[in-house]
Design a protein around this motif. Structure first.
Motif: not given
Length: 157
Positions: A106, A109, A111-118, A121, A123
């Motif tokens: 978090v 990034f 942002d919580e949403v971007e962090a969760k997405q990363w 996903e 790698k």
């Protein structure tokens, strides 16, 4: 001297973020070090709090914390029935590790949403694993932390 002050403030901010994720902000007043919190056992209610914050399923949470799904369900029930129920030191260590990586993502990034997405996903660097799956071991934590550091400094990870 100034660099040490900045580093110390950043570490305290990170610790506060981790404690917030775990729902143990009240421990700040006791100035408890993370190693002491882990050894004493983090409250079982932290599982519920972190599960909500990360959006992990019970199965994902169980795998990340290194316990069976049944044990996780039992810990959640215990937390709901008794707020003083604590996790074992090993379970606390794994839960703290998860909170630390989530807080770091978090932070990187912004942002919580971007962090969760990363975090969710797969790698290539992790041989197709997600960062959340990789952090079930200490070497995996180190690798994910290194990846986050590279992203933070603008290096492709």
């Amino acid at each position: 001297m100034v660099a040490n002050m900045v580093s110390s403030a950043k570490a305290q901010s990170s610790l506060n973020r981790i404690q917030d994720l775990l729902g143990i902000a009240q421990d700040r007043t006791q100035n408890t070090e993370p190693s002491q919190m882990i050894a004493a056992g983090i409250p079982a209610s932290a599982i519920v709090r972190l599960k909500q914050a990360t959006g992990l399923s019970e199965q994902q949470m169980a795998q990340t914390v290194g316990i069976s799904r049944r044990t996780l369900s039992r810990r959640i029930q215990q937390a709901n029935a008794d707020s003083n129920q604590r996790l074992t030191a090993a379970q606390s260590d794994r839960l703290y590790r998860l909170a630390r990586i989530v807080a770091r993502a978090v932070e990187v990034f912004g942002d919580e949403v971007e962090a969760k997405q990363w975090l969710n996903e797969p790698k290539l660097t992790l041989n197709g694993q997600t960062p959340l799956a990789a952090i079930s071991t200490e070497p995996g934590v180190e690798q994910v932390d290194l990846m986050l550091g590279r992203i933070e400094h603008g290096i492709f990870a």
